[in-house]
Design a protein around this motif. Structure first.
Motif, PDB file in Angstrom:
ATOM      1  N   ASP A 197       0.829  -1.207   0.000  1.00 35.04           N
ATOM      2  CA  ASP A 197       0.000   0.000   0.000  1.00 35.04           C
ATOM      3  C   ASP A 197       0.865   1.260   0.000  1.00 35.04           C
ATOM      4  OD1 ASP A 197      -2.277  -1.581   0.090  1.00 35.04           O
ATOM      5  OD2 ASP A 197      -2.371  -1.549   2.278  1.00 35.04           O
ATOM      6  N   LYS A 217       4.005   1.428  -0.954  1.00 35.28           N
ATOM      7  CA  LYS A 217       4.760   1.466  -2.210  1.00 35.28           C
ATOM      8  C   LYS A 217       3.912   2.012  -3.350  1.00 35.28           C
ATOM      9  CE  LYS A 217       7.728  -1.473  -5.088  1.00 35.28           C
ATOM     10  NZ  LYS A 217       8.342  -2.815  -5.208  1.00 35.28           N
ATOM     11  N   ASP A 218       2.645   1.613  -3.421  1.00 31.25           N
ATOM     12  CA  ASP A 218       1.763   2.106  -4.480  1.00 31.25           C
ATOM     13  C   ASP A 218       1.632   3.618  -4.433  1.00 31.25           C
ATOM     14  OD1 ASP A 218       1.332  -0.390  -5.524  1.00 31.25           O
ATOM     15  OD2 ASP A 218      -0.574  -0.726  -4.490  1.00 31.25           O
ATOM     16  N   GLU A 219       1.487   4.154  -3.211  1.00 35.38           N
ATOM     17  CA  GLU A 219       1.360   5.609  -3.067  1.00 35.38           C
ATOM     18  C   GLU A 219       2.651   6.312  -3.490  1.00 35.38           C
ATOM     19  OE1 GLU A 219      -1.310   7.527  -2.244  1.00 35.38           O
ATOM     20  OE2 GLU A 219      -2.393   5.629  -2.476  1.00 35.38           O
ATOM     21  N   LEU A 254       4.921   5.143  -5.628  1.00 33.52           N
ATOM     22  CA  LEU A 254       5.075   5.009  -7.081  1.00 33.52           C
ATOM     23  C   LEU A 254       4.268   6.082  -7.817  1.00 33.52           C
ATOM     24  CD1 LEU A 254       4.880   1.124  -7.466  1.00 33.52           C
ATOM     25  CD2 LEU A 254       6.843   2.554  -8.061  1.00 33.52           C
ATOM     26  N   LYS A 255       3.095   6.377  -7.309  1.00 33.69           N
ATOM     27  CA  LYS A 255       2.265   7.411  -7.917  1.00 33.69           C
ATOM     28  C   LYS A 255       2.933   8.784  -7.846  1.00 33.69           C
ATOM     29  CE  LYS A 255      -2.063   5.041  -6.807  1.00 33.69           C
ATOM     30  NZ  LYS A 255      -3.253   5.024  -5.911  1.00 33.69           N
ATOM     31  N   LYS A 256       3.795   8.949  -6.850  1.00 29.51           N
ATOM     32  CA  LYS A 256       4.484  10.227  -6.677  1.00 29.51           C
ATOM     33  C   LYS A 256       5.836  10.258  -7.380  1.00 29.51           C
ATOM     34  CE  LYS A 256       2.093  11.212  -2.349  1.00 29.51           C
ATOM     35  NZ  LYS A 256       2.173  11.390  -0.884  1.00 29.51           N
ATOM     36  N   GLY A 257       6.129   9.200  -8.136  1.00 29.29           N
ATOM     37  CA  GLY A 257       7.321   9.196  -8.966  1.00 29.29           C
ATOM     38  C   GLY A 257       8.535   8.503  -8.409  1.00 29.29           C
ATOM     39  N   HIS A 258       8.393   7.836  -7.299  1.00 32.89           N
ATOM     40  CA  HIS A 258       9.546   7.149  -6.709  1.00 32.89           C
ATOM     41  C   HIS A 258       9.897   5.906  -7.527  1.00 32.89           C
ATOM     42  CE1 HIS A 258       9.982   9.347  -2.825  1.00 32.89           C
ATOM     43  NE2 HIS A 258       8.754   9.727  -3.149  1.00 32.89           N
ATOM     44  N   GLU A 299       9.948  11.176   0.952  1.00 30.68           N
ATOM     45  CA  GLU A 299       8.714  11.912   0.652  1.00 30.68           C
ATOM     46  C   GLU A 299       8.278  12.762   1.841  1.00 30.68           C
ATOM     47  OE1 GLU A 299       5.867  13.304  -1.796  1.00 30.68           O
ATOM     48  OE2 GLU A 299       7.424  11.865  -2.386  1.00 30.68           O
TER      49      GLU A 299
END
Length: 415
Positions: free
Chosen positions: A104, A106-108, A110-114, A131
């Motif tokens: 969960d 990680k998904d957030e 990834l959405k922020k470009g990580h 972040e």
């Protein structure tokens, strides 16, 4: 289970020192090894620590962290080895435990470009802080992490250019060693027991900032005072000597280990074994709790006590609270080699909530199981490098046999 080490030194020291300290924890995992320094250096690889130590370049440092891994999330690979870092390599972490909701998080991220480099749950920690620190300070970020994360963790985190280690813990072992112009952070006292005999043990949901000095905080961010404890632990680095591997060496050491525990029960631990016997006789219900090989030792304990008309039962730790009703008249006896087995600790916390008496039989002194117990005995088997339990199992059984002998079981403990 993994092993972690951190060092904060007032003077420059060799990077090999942190890996030598880590080698003392190799029994906690030997899939891979790595270290990070506060100048941004990260070196890691798969394989044994001794091979890594031979080929590593010597660097001088004041603040560093290191890790030896037993793979859980992600296979055995250089990419999955610790330490892990954020996108910019400014934040570096080592982690022992399991982040249950890492997907969960990680998904957030990834959405922020990580961008992630490994398959591990641990890497999300570095990116989480990258972040968070965009908008808040480090203490608030740690508090947020501890409140938002599900699972277990002992984390050491450093930032490039800072002579500090940020430390936070829940349900995974962690201890601070206080040395001469140095602080050590380790999964257990093995990591620094050759350097100092002073330590502070972390409790769950505590964090600390360790630099020139140290400060501890609770989960609400309040400063807390911690007791410095002096410990005695005659651990020395185990070597294979003339043996082909550690397992055969440890099997050959069983006789010596048994003589050591019997001698201790006759002398320095005699009052404790007598006290345990009294606790058993005064209890309305006696229950052993353990995991793995220690559980099989506990089954023998039940058998031995049954032979002398003392009723008891053994429950595997993961199922403990589902299979027994306990109260203040119950005696729970935990058996654990490491004293850090998660399922055993959960069972003991449940027992404590029910006001049961707790005794324990452990190999590692000052461990979490020992510290939660009303009475604790040590089996004195020494360190086991091999995964298979050999002399620890024999010494657990020997102690239980001694206990039954006190109650009339006819056995010659001198043979």
């Amino acid at each position: 289970m993994c092993g972690i080490i951190g060092i904060v030194s007032q003077e420059y020291i060799s990077s090999k020192e942190i890996i030598k300290a880590l080698k003392r924890l190799e029994y906690r995992g030997y899939d891979s090894v790595g270290y990070a320094l506060n100048d941004g250096t990260i070196e890691k690889d798969t394989g044994q620590i001794s091979l890594f130590l031979e080929k590593m370049k010597d660097k001088k440092f004041k603040t560093g962290i290191a890790h030896t891994r037993w793979a859980t999330h992600g296979g055995v690979s250089k990419e999955n080895a610790h330490p892990h870092s954020d996108c910019s390599n400014n934040i570096m972490i080592v982690h022992n435990g399991i982040i249950e909701n890492y997907l969960d998080i990680k998904d957030e991220l990834l959405k922020k470009g990580h961008v992630f480099r490994s398959e591990t749950d641990s890497e999300v920690i570095a990116h989480y802080f990258e972040e968070k620190l965009k908008n808040t300070d480090i203490k608030k970020a740690i508090l947020d992490f501890m409140k938002e994360t599900r699972g277990t963790f002992a984390v050491l985190m450093i930032k490039k250019g800072e002579n500090k280690i940020y430390v936070f813990k829940r349900d995974s072992p962690l201890v601070l060693g206080i040395g001469e112009k140095k602080f050590y952070l380790s999964s257990d006292i093995y990591g620094f027991s050759d350097k100092t005999d002073k330590a502070i043990f972390f409790n769950d949901n505590e964090f600390a900032i360790v630099g020139e000095d140290y400060t501890f905080y609770d989960i609400d961010g309040n400063i807390i005072e911690k007791e410095v404890k002096e410990f005695e632990w005659g651990f020395f680095e185990e070597k294979k000597e003339e043996y082909e591997h550690y397992m055969i060496k440890e099997i050959k050491e069983e006789g010596k280990a048994v003589r050591r525990i019997i001698n201790s029960l006759n002398n320095e631990q005699h009052k404790k074994i007598i006290k345990l016997n009294e606790m058993i006789k005064n209890a309305k219900k006696v229950c052993f709790v353990a995991s793995g090989t220690s559980y099989f030792a506990s089954l023998l304990g039940v058998y031995f006590l049954n032979r002398v008309n003392i009723e008891s039962q053994a429950i595997i730790a993961s199922e403990f609270k589902h299979f027994i009703k306990i109260d203040e008249k119950t005696l729970v006896i935990a058996i654990s080699q490491s004293g850090e087995t998660m399922d055993v600790l959960k069972a003991l916390k449940f027992a404590k909530e029910k006001k049961a008496k707790i005794a324990s039989i452990v190999n590692v002194p000052y461990s979490s199981v020992q510290r939660i117990s009303d009475l604790s005995l040590e089996i004195l088997a020494g360190q086991e490098i091999c995964v298979a339990a050999t002399k620890t199992f024999i010494n657990q059984v020997s102690l239980l046999l001694y206990l039954a002998n006190l109650n009339g079981l006819n056995v010659n403990l001198d043979t």
